[in-house]
Design an enzyme around this catalytic site. Structure first.
Site, PDB file in Angstrom:
ATOM      1  N   ILE A 109       0.780  -0.894   0.122  1.00 29.86           N
ATOM      2  CA  ILE A 109       0.272   0.177  -0.095  1.00 29.86           C
ATOM      3  C   ILE A 109       0.678   0.649   0.379  1.00 29.86           C
ATOM      4  O   ILE A 109       1.671   1.450   0.614  1.00 29.86           O
ATOM      5  CB  ILE A 109      -0.782  -0.067   0.873  1.00 29.86           C
ATOM      6  CG1 ILE A 109      -1.632  -1.637   1.255  1.00 29.86           C
ATOM      7  CG2 ILE A 109      -1.808   1.235   0.811  1.00 29.86           C
ATOM      8  CD1 ILE A 109      -2.543  -1.728   2.749  1.00 29.86           C
ATOM      9  N   CYS A 110       0.603   2.079  -0.860  1.00 29.60           N
ATOM     10  CA  CYS A 110       1.293   3.320  -0.919  1.00 29.60           C
ATOM     11  C   CYS A 110       0.600   4.776  -0.105  1.00 29.60           C
ATOM     12  O   CYS A 110       0.112   5.042  -0.415  1.00 29.60           O
ATOM     13  CB  CYS A 110       1.509   3.126  -2.326  1.00 29.60           C
ATOM     14  SG  CYS A 110       2.626   5.637  -2.774  1.00 29.60           S
ATOM     15  N   LEU A 111       0.817   4.603   0.923  1.00 28.97           N
ATOM     16  CA  LEU A 111       0.127   5.516   1.986  1.00 28.97           C
ATOM     17  C   LEU A 111       1.168   6.329   2.863  1.00 28.97           C
ATOM     18  O   LEU A 111       1.820   4.793   4.246  1.00 28.97           O
ATOM     19  CB  LEU A 111      -1.218   4.700   2.211  1.00 28.97           C
ATOM     20  CG  LEU A 111      -2.343   5.397   3.619  1.00 28.97           C
ATOM     21  CD1 LEU A 111      -2.388   6.504   2.396  1.00 28.97           C
ATOM     22  CD2 LEU A 111      -3.113   5.469   4.501  1.00 28.97           C
TER      23      LEU A 111
END
Length: 171
Positions: A109-111
């Site tokens: 997840i790109c967060l």
């Protein structure tokens, strides 16, 4: 699984860990897990499944109504480091992953809050709210543009080993 004579879920303090958590991490995770195992979990549409280890949680996610992910179900795996909450947990979607511009097909997840934006003040609840907000703000389903190259070059590494470029706060 039972914590003795009762029939309810085990108390967090009684759960074993596969890796040695610091006393601070054990206390913090015990408190957070007890909150999640209460009659009313802190994030609507999310729940923790029965866990056998304090350092590894599986969080069930149901997409919010009136979103492109409405009523779809996914699973997040939280793996907590020995020095949590100083270091963030590793959080990934277990297959199948949502088709979202910030979620790779390997579950990464790109967060920002999972990496550079982590603070010890953040909790499992705040991470889950951020992920639910990310999913809910999507206007269309789709993979990240670099999904295939990223997954091919990742070779099973932790998403925490990635140098993420946070250039898009919209989906």
């Amino acid at each position: 699984m039972s914590s003795g004579g009762g029939s309810g879920p085990p108390r967090a303090a009684a759960l074993p860990t596969a890796k040695t958590l610091s006393p601070v991490a054990r206390r913090r995770l015990g408190k957070e897990l007890d909150e999640w195992l209460s009659a009313e979990p802190p994030v609507p549409g999310m729940s923790v499944s029965a866990t056998e280890r304090l350092d590894l949680w599986m969080v069930m996610v149901t997409g919010a109504e009136n979103t492109v992910f409405a009523n779809e179900e996914y699973v997040l795996r939280f793996s907590f480091p020995a020095d949590y909450p100083i270091e963030p947990p590793e959080v990934i979607f277990v297959h199948p992953t949502p088709r979202h511009p910030h979620v790779y097909t390997n579950g990464h997840i790109c967060l920002n809050v999972l990496y550079d934006g982590w603070s010890p003040a953040l909790t499992v609840t705040s991470v889950c709210l951020s992920i639910l907000s990310m999913l809910s703000s999507a206007t269309a389903k789709g993979q990240p543009p670099d999904n295939d190259a990223y997954v091919r070059n990742c070779h099973g590494r932790s998403p925490k080993a990635t140098r993420w470029m946070f250039h898009d706060d919209k989906v």
